[in-house]
Design a protein around this motif. Structure first.
Motif, mmCIF file in Angstrom:
data_model
loop_
_atom_site.group_PDB
_atom_site.id
_atom_site.type_symbol
_atom_site.label_atom_id
_atom_site.label_comp_id
_atom_site.label_asym_id
_atom_site.label_seq_id
_atom_site.Cartn_x
_atom_site.Cartn_y
_atom_site.Cartn_z
ATOM 1 N N UNK A 56 0.968 -1.105 -0.093
ATOM 2 C CA UNK A 56 -0.067 0.099 -0.090
ATOM 3 C C UNK A 56 0.880 1.307 0.125
ATOM 4 N N UNK A 57 0.656 2.226 -0.916
ATOM 5 C CA UNK A 57 1.445 3.421 -0.962
ATOM 6 C C UNK A 57 0.591 4.576 -0.155
ATOM 7 N N UNK A 58 0.962 4.904 1.026
ATOM 8 C CA UNK A 58 0.323 5.745 1.742
ATOM 9 C C UNK A 58 0.721 7.140 1.745
ATOM 10 N N UNK A 59 -0.131 8.103 0.931
ATOM 11 C CA UNK A 59 0.193 9.295 0.597
ATOM 12 C C UNK A 59 0.072 10.316 1.907
ATOM 13 N N UNK A 60 -0.388 9.739 2.996
ATOM 14 C CA UNK A 60 -0.804 10.379 4.248
ATOM 15 C C UNK A 60 -2.136 11.317 4.088
ATOM 16 N N UNK A 85 6.079 5.005 1.744
ATOM 17 C CA UNK A 85 5.543 6.630 1.522
ATOM 18 C C UNK A 85 6.734 7.637 1.042
ATOM 19 N N UNK A 86 6.493 8.650 0.492
ATOM 20 C CA UNK A 86 7.564 9.632 0.323
ATOM 21 C C UNK A 86 7.917 10.371 1.579
ATOM 22 N N UNK A 87 8.534 9.989 2.490
ATOM 23 C CA UNK A 87 8.416 10.711 3.506
ATOM 24 C C UNK A 87 9.376 12.081 3.500
ATOM 25 N N UNK A 88 10.312 12.024 2.621
ATOM 26 C CA UNK A 88 10.942 13.456 2.293
ATOM 27 C C UNK A 88 10.127 14.375 1.814
ATOM 28 N N UNK A 93 7.213 19.106 2.875
ATOM 29 C CA UNK A 93 6.011 19.654 2.640
ATOM 30 C C UNK A 93 5.741 20.040 1.352
ATOM 31 N N UNK A 94 6.318 19.304 0.331
ATOM 32 C CA UNK A 94 6.462 19.496 -0.936
ATOM 33 C C UNK A 94 5.044 18.689 -1.747
ATOM 34 N N UNK A 95 3.760 19.169 -1.199
ATOM 35 C CA UNK A 95 2.603 18.420 -1.706
ATOM 36 C C UNK A 95 1.729 19.470 -2.262
ATOM 37 N N UNK A 96 0.545 19.044 -2.814
ATOM 38 C CA UNK A 96 -0.297 19.837 -3.290
ATOM 39 C C UNK A 96 -1.191 20.564 -2.267
ATOM 40 N N UNK A 97 -1.796 19.736 -1.135
ATOM 41 C CA UNK A 97 -2.311 20.474 0.083
ATOM 42 C C UNK A 97 -1.670 21.273 0.783
ATOM 43 N N UNK A 110 4.137 11.763 -4.478
ATOM 44 C CA UNK A 110 3.710 10.881 -3.336
ATOM 45 C C UNK A 110 3.085 9.519 -3.867
ATOM 46 N N UNK A 111 2.806 9.335 -4.982
ATOM 47 C CA UNK A 111 2.310 8.075 -5.461
ATOM 48 C C UNK A 111 3.506 7.489 -6.402
#
Lengths: 293, 616
Positions: A56-60, A85-88, A93-97, A110-111
């Protein structure tokens, strides 16, 4: 033998071929209806057992009910579950949200990246310990050479070009233009070192078939798929910032089937609630060539 | 009628309002380049009045703007471009529906690697459309595709003679093509259900009859499709199931040992006496197993199933299960086949390939090309030495060990194989004849021995678990002068100290005892080896790792021993750099290594092969 029996038999055959041919085999489980049907089919194929790990890939950013449901089934069905998951990217906080990147880049990080590095064993994997009832760092970092995925040909254009057994390069790339022939239940089970094979037992299934099978087999699914009285439900599950519920009062499997056959969704694509597909013209196709499931 | 090209929209999914199970028929369309496959598909979609709204007008307008004459083939491209976001290098599928059923055109034409995709599509298809240009007549690919459809097992074929408008709807043109192509198809055993004169461009006889060919009173393409039957599963044939695996998942107290596979033909019931091939071992079906389904007493063609056995015998993936009471499959390592080749590199002699048939997987070589069938006229080139890309040929293949199969004329499903070159499937074929190989005389004895075998109540896996090893025959051979015995005895001592159940057997121990009744002459060497194989078979059944030495074993002699013992239980070691025979060995020991080093390497090999446990 009805059409669901036929689909089931083909999928079970494919799962058993995958199990016989790949020493390091795993199955992606997104917690959604398709990969849960796939999990059920694995239990069919192996008479109640699942003799390989689920990944399971957990994007959090998954909807919390999904993780609760995941951990419940892992315990009840004695599943061997690994998550990565992509912990780094999450730490930075390099995410869309977080507002740092656009939707597609976020999916990529993340995926796609998380998947690539979890499969190869380059990044940490966490395995559920059934005795301690908790996840712990997995010491096995062996790369997976065979990965079972719940993609369906009817989901979206690029997926209709898949083979049941489809090679991925060491960069996880998919060479659509030059695919080997696949016939007579003989699949691509030989592969060069460093490459791996994606296995697609659900290729011939449609969204409707999935729900018909869930109904027939009484497969437990996440409650998010059903209207809880507010007139909305999820048709497709993903990360909460990019997946939106649809307006629907279908509150059980039977009502969803009616809705898909003749109701309001008979003419609307399943992934219409997924925002990343619309961000650019070739969204899913380019993600897929890059290794997205 | 509703037709639509497949895309990601749910609308492409034909669904019945009444919710009844839907009949779906996958079909394939083939033919020479530019004979009009895309036009016919475009026309089929358009004339059923069910393209996405405005699509036809949109494409027509776009053609007008670009001063280009409109063609129905453009519809296909336009739809494809739109839904697959510009990537049209592999094919998508086209869906449409008649009053009778849903159709899926798999692997629509129009790209470079057509044949590879046609084969992929055709193998899943239940019916085929073959398109021939009325003006150009029967061309090379008209024949090649017809031939391949036949080999792939499509029995329902409609031949469309297209572009009748270009020959003024002339009946004689149509009749001539029908005569010529029928004669060709007859040679490859196809009787097309329909010949239909059509005009893709004008629409005659695609979905509607049209008025310009009053001399033709047959079906339109759509009517022809509707007249095809869904194929019947061969439940009435002899029972065949290729073993996919023998499962024993011991978690949570499960002690079932299940032989799993998909039934290819026939029916099996609880209590039936089953025989496994190529080994010839027999047992009885104790139960038919399934997860989350009411218990069953029967499994039949098409079902992915599994059953337990009353008598525990050692069987593995790659064997074929048959019923003792029914005709049994053929077993040999020499087969005459019809084969098509899709690889860029030719199929050549003296090179190892892998053949996969059912769940069997075996190394093979091209032994003889009897004739390459020139698809352009079915004439044969008799003295070919190899197969080029897209060739179809009659040839003999030599397998490294015998497998079980049926002839194409008896049971199609178990006669079909693919050929793997490197990492890819490059060819496919059907077996026409089982030829006698050099091991036939031994195999006959082994089949009877195994059939008469009295099995223990201890399952082979149970024994292996107890001894913590997989019983194996380790054959140590080498040139006459090489020292084989020292390393063999050294290995025995080492494994024994480790607690393994191991036994060294020198060939002399057999020659004067078991072989006392036959002279020790070269002519009798084969019989000596057969008896050695029989002894090894007993020891292996007892769970032992057996170390045997013999001088200068050849590949053929190894084949003989394999026939007695079963090939996945033999490891072959050659001692010394001087390799004097054609034997394919697993390990080569150098004379420059000390005995300790040699023993260490062999032990390492046994661990690597999973025969004994590696503790780290």
């Amino acid at each position: 033998m009805d059409h669901l029996d036929q689909l089931e038999n083909t999928s079970v055959h494919i799962l058993r071929e995958a199990y016989a041919n790949f020493k390091h085999l795993g199955m992606l489980w997104s917690i959604g209806k398709d990969s849960t049907v796939l999990l059920w089919l694995a239990r069919k194929a192996f008479f109640g057992h699942v003799p390989f790990p689920l990944i399971h890939i957990d994007t959090s950013f998954k909807i919390p009910e999904m993780i609760e449901y995941r951990d419940r089934l892992v315990a009840e069905w004695h599943l061997n579950l690994i998550y990565g998951q992509n912990q780094v990217a999450l730490d930075e906080k390099r995410t869309f949200p977080d507002g740092a990147v656009d939707r597609l880049t976020c999916c990529g990080l993340l995926k796609t990246e998380a998947l690539k590095n979890t499969l190869s064993g380059a990044w940490p994997r966490y395995r559920f310990n059934h005795v301690k009832k908790t996840y712990e760092l997995d010491t096995n970092t062996e790369p997976f050479t065979g990965v079972i995925v719940g993609a369906r040909a009817d989901e979206e254009g690029s997926r209709s070009k898949e083979r049941y057994f489809s090679a991925r390069t060491d960069q996880n790339e998919w060479e659509i233009a030059d695919q080997p022939p696949e016939f007579w239940n003989q699949y691509k089970t030989e592969f060069a070192p460093g490459t791996h094979v994606r296995v697609h037992p659900l290729l011939d299934w449609t969204e409707l078939n999935i729900w018909e099978y869930i109904e027939r087999e009484q497969i437990p699914t996440v409650s998010l798929y059903y209207d809880q009285g507010e007139g909305t439900r999820y048709r497709s599950l993903g990360c909460w910032p990019c997946t939106h519920p649809v307006e629907s009062s279908a509150s059980n499997v039977g009502e969803i089937i009616v809705e898909l056959r003749t109701g309001k969704f008979a003419n609307i694509a399943e992934r219409s609630g997924r925002a990343q597909d619309k961000d650019d013209g070739g969204g899913l196709e380019s993600l897929r060539r890059d290794g997205y499931m | 009628m509703k037709a639509e090209i497949h895309d990601d929209m749910q609308s492409a999914r034909p669904t019945d309002v009444d919710g009844a199970p839907q009949e779906r028929m996958p079909i394939v369309i083939a033919g020479h380049v530019d004979h009009g496959k895309s036009t016919i598909i475009g026309r089929l979609l358009a004339d059923t009045g069910s393209l996405p709204q405005g699509k036809l007008e949109q494409v027509r307008a776009s053609c007008e703007r670009n001063a280009r004459p409109f063609e129905y083939a453009f519809l296909l491209d336009a739809l494809k471009d739109e839904q697959s976001q510009g990537i049209t290098i592999d094919s998508a599928r086209v869906f449409f529906k008649s009053d009778r059923r849903h159709y899926i055109i798999i692997d629509a034409p129009g790209h470079i690697e057509f044949l590879k995709n046609m084969v992929t599509g055709a193998a899943r298809a239940e019916a085929g459309l073959l398109v021939i240009d009325a003006q150009e007549g029967v061309q090379e690919n008209s024949r090649r595709h017809g031939y391949m459809m036949s080999m792939l097992g499509i029995r329902q074929i409609a031949v469309l003679v297209n572009k009748m408008d270009l020959v003024a709807f002339d009946r004689r043109v149509f009749d001539d093509i029908v005569t010529e192509y029928s004669a060709f198809l007859q040679q490859i055993d196809i009787r097309p259900t329909y010949f239909v004169p059509v005009s893709g461009r004008e629409g005659d006889n695609i979905a509607h009859a049209g008025s310009r060919m009053p001399w033709y009173e047959g079906s339109s393409v759509l009517q022809a499709l509707d007249a095809f039957q869904a194929p019947h599963l061969p439940v009435g044939g002899a029972f065949r199931m290729a073993v996919q695996g023998v499962y024993k998942f011991t978690q949570h107290g499960d002690d079932r040992r299940i032989v799993a596979g998909t039934v290819q033909s026939g029916t099996v019931n609880v209590g039936d006496e089953v025989v496994f091939y190529p080994s010839g071992k027999k047992s009885h079906v104790q139960s038919v197993e399934a997860f989350s389904r009411p218990s069953q007493h029967q499994a039949m063609a098409g079902q992915a199933t599994g059953f337990t056995l009353s008598e525990q015998i050692f069987v593995s993936r790659g064997e074929v299960v048959a019923l003792a009471s029914e005709p049994h499959p053929k077993v040999t390592s020499l087969i005459r086949t019809n084969l098509f080749w899709l690889g860029k590199d030719p199929l050549v002699k003296n090179r190892d390939y892998t053949l996969k048939l059912g769940t069997a997987r075996v190394h093979m070589r091209l032994d003889q090309v009897h004739r390459v069938i020139d698809a352009s006229d079915l004439s044969a080139h008799a003295d070919a030495q190899h197969l080029n890309r897209h060739d179809v040929a009659d040839c003999t293949l030599k397998l490294k060990r015998a497998i079980a199969f049926d002839l194409a004329e008896d049971i199609a499903a178990t006669s079909r194989f693919v050929v793997v070159d490197g990492y890819e499937i490059r060819g496919g074929g059907i077996i026409r004849e089982a030829l006698q190989d050099q091991q036939a005389w031994v195999r006959e004895k082994v089949l009877l021995r195994n059939y008469k075998w009295e099995p223990s109540i201890i399952a082979p896996e149970h024994r292996a678990e107890k001894y913590n090893q997989r019983s194996t025959l380790l054959l140590i051979t080498g040139a006459q002068e090489a020292d084989r015995k020292t390393v063999a005895k050294g290995l025995e001592a080492r494994l024994f100290d480790d607690g393994r159940v191991v036994y060294f057997l020198g060939i002399g121990n057999v020659l004067y005892g078991v072989d006392a009744d036959i002279e020790r002459t070269f002519e009798n060497r084969k019989e000596h080896l057969r008896r050695l194989g029989e002894i090894a078979n007993l020891m292996l059944d007892a769970g032992v790792i057996l170390v045997v030495t013999a001088a200068e074993l050849t590949q053929e002699e190894l084949q003989l021993i394999r026939t007695s013992v079963g090939s996945n239980r033999i490891e072959v070691v050659w001692v010394g750099e001087n390799v004097t025979t054609d034997l394919a060995y697993d390990v080569l020991l150098s004379e420059h290594e000390s005995i300790e080093e040699q023993v260490f390497r062999l032990k390492d090999h046994l661990q690597e092969a999973g025969i004994i446990y590696r503790p780290w």
